[in-house]
Design an enzyme around this catalytic site. Structure first.
Site, short mmCIF file in Angstrom:
data_model
loop_
_atom_site.label_atom_id
_atom_site.label_comp_id
_atom_site.label_asym_id
_atom_site.label_seq_id
_atom_site.Cartn_x
_atom_site.Cartn_y
_atom_site.Cartn_z
N HIS A 650 -2.66 -9.84 -1.96
CA HIS A 650 -2.58 -9.45 -3.38
C HIS A 650 -1.22 -9.82 -3.99
CE1 HIS A 650 -0.71 -5.41 -2.32
NE2 HIS A 650 -0.08 -5.68 -3.45
N ASP A 704 -6.64 -7.97 2.84
CA ASP A 704 -5.43 -8.20 2.03
C ASP A 704 -4.29 -8.75 2.91
OD1 ASP A 704 -3.59 -8.21 0.01
OD2 ASP A 704 -3.38 -6.02 -0.10
N GLY A 796 6.16 -2.50 -4.77
CA GLY A 796 7.30 -3.31 -4.33
C GLY A 796 7.40 -3.37 -2.82
N SER A 798 4.62 -3.67 -1.03
CA SER A 798 3.46 -4.47 -0.65
C SER A 798 3.84 -5.72 0.12
CB SER A 798 2.71 -4.92 -1.90
OG SER A 798 1.97 -3.86 -2.39
N GLY A 799 3.04 -6.06 1.10
CA GLY A 799 3.27 -7.26 1.89
C GLY A 799 4.20 -7.01 3.06
C1 4AZ Z 1 1.95 -1.28 -4.72
O1 4AZ Z 1 1.67 -1.16 -5.90
C2 4AZ Z 1 1.63 -0.14 -3.82
N1 4AZ Z 1 1.06 4.31 -1.67
C3 4AZ Z 1 1.86 -0.27 -2.45
C4 4AZ Z 1 1.55 0.78 -1.61
C5 4AZ Z 1 1.04 1.94 -2.13
C6 4AZ Z 1 0.82 2.10 -3.46
C7 4AZ Z 1 1.12 1.04 -4.30
C8 4AZ Z 1 0.74 3.07 -1.17
O2 4AZ Z 1 2.51 -2.28 -4.27
#
Ligand code: 4AZ
Length: 847
Positions: A650, A704, A796, A798-799
């Site tokens: 994503h 993902d 932020g 993520s990944g």
């Molecule tokens: C995001 O938006 C995100 N609570 C990543 C992880 C989580 C929520 C949002 C997990 O990148």
């Protein structure tokens, strides 16, 4: 790195080795003997001679065994110090080559001989003593004494040495004592750490330093920072300050081998290595950003360092200065007044000095009570982990002693009046970082307005009482509860959320929530394929379940029929051991489970403090920050090889404005700790290729995961290293603790972090998670979090990696993917389950 992992194992010489090296004479040829029958008499004579020779040999052996062998003696070294009260310190005593030093040393050694002569046990085995140094007050002598002790007698000598004080008393009271003999006090001695006089040292180095006010000196391991410290070397630094001052030793670099048995550094509050005066033993790597300052109690300190033959690291460097005794950092205690305030142990967050004691008198306005909360509490000492008495270092509040290491904020005390006294005490050995406390005035009648007061004095929201979660930290909010229909009634009286039933974690603490699961009868176990087999079948060497689950994790490895649960070796044989890869033991016949194992380890030695959840530099060396060029940090990623990163699909989906799927959009920062702080250890890379998983579903976040190829490979360093990739069958059991890391928002809707953050979360049962998340969890997802809320990944992050410790390495369990907000109660974080993509990753990257 410990030597179990080095591939260079030490193989002691065993009896077997000795056997194989003995050369036996060839056996006599029986046929020849039969043919050469000589006259009977000659035969008899030869027989007698041989018999006599054998008897002589046996006698010799017995004499050797009982007479000489008994005399095999071991060298035992003791170190100690004594105060000589009828002498005045002279500057000449600082240097061992002066006639003054030699004269006093001679007196000390002769008096030690006289002391040891008072014990028959010691007198017998005493070899001699040497004076190592003198320091002020009146004169303190530091010495080493050597004994040669027959094997088996070591304990009796230790015992005799432990009565040293009594022996000194005897010696001092002796009537015919010559008039000029030394008057001794404070005599201490203990067996020298055997590693300090190992016969394998080929080099001994000794340095002495006397600090001066206004100058900052430096000590460092030989060769630092250009070359590793030398092997098989013993080094000591004798450090002195002026009288009335204490020594401040501030490490700015500390990087030794990880195993303290091989290379180590020891700091003593003394000028000789007395074990009862050891302040700290150190090895491994400490991040340069970690506060690592030690203070002596008097004006002397000794640093010793020992290295073995292998794997020598860069070493250490420390600044040396003197500070006046009584100045900031060396003192503590005093009067504290007002509605609220804070206080800390001396030198916090650095190490408190040994032999310190102080008292704070807290007074809040009349009619109120004092509540003290220890926000950090670190007073631990080796060997005292489970001590209840707190006989070493402690804090005393309300006549209660506290010691050891306590979770943040869990030590809280309230007074009955508007005053309270807090005492801090550190004994002569081992120091720690101490405590950081706050106090506040509270209403005695209502200490927790509109809240529940825990037994440990904490206040928690009323709604948290009896909700199944341990909000107080001491479970007191979960006792004496009436369970609702949404809760399991545990036999021990606790209530736990119903969705925790049969999730494989003993939530009640008495297994009530895990009984009668899977429909198997008592005496049976439930296989992973839901079949029931007898408990006796577990680990019996036969696959009774049919899927091998009754033979998994049996502490040994056996060949099994391959299934989803078994580890497949490179030669396609399957073994029963759970997670055998890179665990330091070869389980596959072909050794493939221990190949490609230079991964998942940071050079970092765990620190337990300061900066809340900030990581230390190099603590998660596989963490990558993905920047959109000209914008900054957007996503995290993980290093899996010199060329490849893993991230979330994503993160690489185009939107109307940005072409996230294009390699040219991104730059990857490896080895980064603080955003905007690109020091010399950080490597920036452009991307050559981005491969998003073709099955990624942008609506459900299923699959993902994406791969990124760097434009050129990175060279690994202390700050840049890959994580270990789990085998497809790698088990990340629910309830296990794993790490999340990232520069994402520190709260929902909040700002991104500057310093890389870390937090510990637990793996959550997928069924439970699916119920909590409204049925959105697929088998390609993994849930982790703290269901009480407050700890989670966020925008932020993520990944980035979900790092799972296994043995001494970290494995990539998941990729930060999505969640319902951040850190909400009963809303875990959702991660891409990496094991499901192991084949795809291998196919695309070769890793
Ligand atoms: C995001 O938006 C995100 N609570 C990543 C992880 C989580 C929520 C949002 C997990 O990148």
């Amino acid at each position: 790195m410990d030597y179990m992992d080095s591939g260079l194992r030490y193989t002691p010489k065993s009896d077997k080795d000795w056997d194989t090296s003995v050369q036996f004479l060839p056996a006599s040829d029986n046929k020849k003997l039969e043919k050469k029958k000589g006259p009977g008499k000659v035969g008899a004579v030869i027989g007698v001679v041989i018999f006599a020779a054998v008897v002589a040999l046996m006698t010799g052996l017995l004499v050797w065994h009982f007479h000489f062998r008994k005399d095999v003696r071991l060298k035992k070294m003791y170190s100690g110090s004594m105060r000589i009260t009828n002498q005045v310190f002279e500057d000449a005593y600082e240097k061992s080559n002066t006639s003054e030093f030699k004269a006093l040393a001679k007196q000390v050694t002769s008096q030690l001989k006289s002391i040891y002569s008072k014990s028959p046990q010691l007198a017998k085995y005493y070899v001699g003593s040497t004076v190592q140094a003198f320091s002020e007050g009146s004169v303190i002598a530091y010495y080493l004494s050597e004994f040669k002790v027959p094997t088996g007698q070591e304990a009796s000598v230790d015992k005799a040495m432990s009565t040293m004080e009594k022996l000194v008393d005897k010696e001092q009271r002796f009537l015919s004592r010559p008039g000029n003999s030394l008057v001794l006090e404070d005599v201490i001695s203990s067996a020298l750490d055997a590693r300090l006089f190992s016969t394998s040292f080929s080099q001994f180095l000794k340095f002495t330093e006397h600090t001066k006010t206004g100058t900052i000196g430096q000590i460092q391991s030989p060769g630092f920072p250009n070359s590793p410290y030398p092997p098989n070397t013993f080094i000591q630094w004798q450090l002195r300050a002026d009288p009335g001052y204490v020594i401040k030793l501030e490490f700015d670099m500390m990087n030794l081998e990880e195993n303290c048995q091989n290379d180590f550094l020891k700091i003593y509050d003394s000028l000789v290595a007395i074990e009862s005066r050891v302040m700290e033993e150190m090895c491994g790597y400490y991040s340069p950003s970690e506060p690592l300052t030690y203070l002596s109690s008097g004006n002397v300190m000794l640093v010793t360092m020992a290295s073995d033959k292998e794997k020598n690291y860069p070493g250490f460097r420390a600044k040396l200065s003197q500070i006046r005794r009584g100045s900031k950092g060396t003192t503590c205690g005093g009067q504290l007044t007002g509605e609220k305030g804070t206080f800390t142990s001396p030198n916090f967050p650095n190490y408190y000095p040994p032999r310190t004691s102080c008292q704070w008198s807290i007074q809040v306005p009349a009619g109120k009570a004092v509540k003290v909360t220890f926000r950090k509490f670190l007073l631990s000492e080796p060997g005292q982990e489970n001590s209840k008495e707190c006989s070493k270092d402690y804090v005393e509040v309300n006549r209660k002693k506290f010691c050891g290491e306590k979770p943040d904020g869990t030590v809280t005390e309230t007074s009955n009046t508007n005053t309270m006294s807090v005492v801090f005490f550190s004994d002569a050995s081992y120091v720690d970082r101490g405590f950081d406390a706050s106090y506040e005035a509270i209403d005695v009648k209502d200490p927790c307005p509109k809240e529940f007061q825990c037994r440990n004095q904490r206040c928690v929201k009323l709604a948290l009482k009896c909700d199944g979660w341990n909000d107080c930290g001491d479970m007191s909010d979960e006792l004496n509860c009436k369970c609702s229909s949404k809760h399991i009634s545990c036999k021990n009286g606790l209530c736990k959320p119903m969705f925790w039933k049969c999730d494989g974690v003993d939530d009640c603490g008495d297994l009530t929530d895990e009984l009668n699961c899977g429909g198997c009868k008592t005496g049976q176990i439930t296989c992973k394929n839901a079949k029931c087999v007898s408990e006796k079948n577990r680990c019996d060497g036969t696959d009774n379940c049919g899927d091998g689950s009754d033979e998994l994790d049996c502490g040994r490895s056996m060949d099994l029929k391959c299934s989803d649960l078994t580890y497949r070796c490179k030669n396609n044989k399957c073994i029963s051991k759970v997670n055998p890869e890179c665990d330091g033991t070869q389980d596959c016949e072909d050794g493939s489970d221990e190949q490609n194992c230079d991964c998942g380890r940071s050079m970092f030695k765990t620190s337990r403090i300061v900066g809340g959840e900030d990581t230390e530099a190099g603590e998660f060396p596989w963490q990558v920050s993905l920047h959109v060029k000209g914008f900054g940090h957007v996503c995290g990623a993980t290093i899996i090889s010199p060329n490849w990163l893993v991230t979330a699909a994503h993160c690489v989906q185009d939107d109307g404005r940005t072409r996230y799927s294009q390699p040219s959009t991104w730059e990857a920062y490896l080895g980064l700790h603080t955003q905007g702080n690109v020091g010399s250890v950080v490597e920036k890379r452009n991307l050559k290729r981005i491969i998003a998983n073709p099955n990624y579903n942008a609506y459900t976040y299923d699959n993902d995961i994406a791969l990124m190829e760097l434009d050129r490979p990175v060279t690994y360093s202390d700050y840049i290293r890959p994580i270990c990739m789990p085998a497809p069958q790698h088990d990340f059991p629910m309830g296990n603790t794993v790490w999340i890391t990232g520069w994402g928002a520190t709260r929902e809707g909040g700002f991104a972090a500057k310093v890389l953050q870390k937090a510990q979360v637990r793996i959550i049962n997928s069924k439970v998670c699916n119920d909590l998340m409204g049925g959105q969890i697929t088998s390609r997802m993994l849930c982790a979090g703290v269901l009480t809320g407050g700890v989670d990944a966020c925008q932020g992050d993520s990944g980035g990696p979900l790092s799972s410790p296994s043995g001494s390495r970290m494995f990539l369990a998941g990729v930060v993917s999505w969640g319902d907000g951040c850190a909400r109660r009963n809303k875990p974080g959702i991660y891409t389950r990496v094991t499901k993509f192991r084949g795809w990753i291998k196919e695309k990257t070769g890793v």
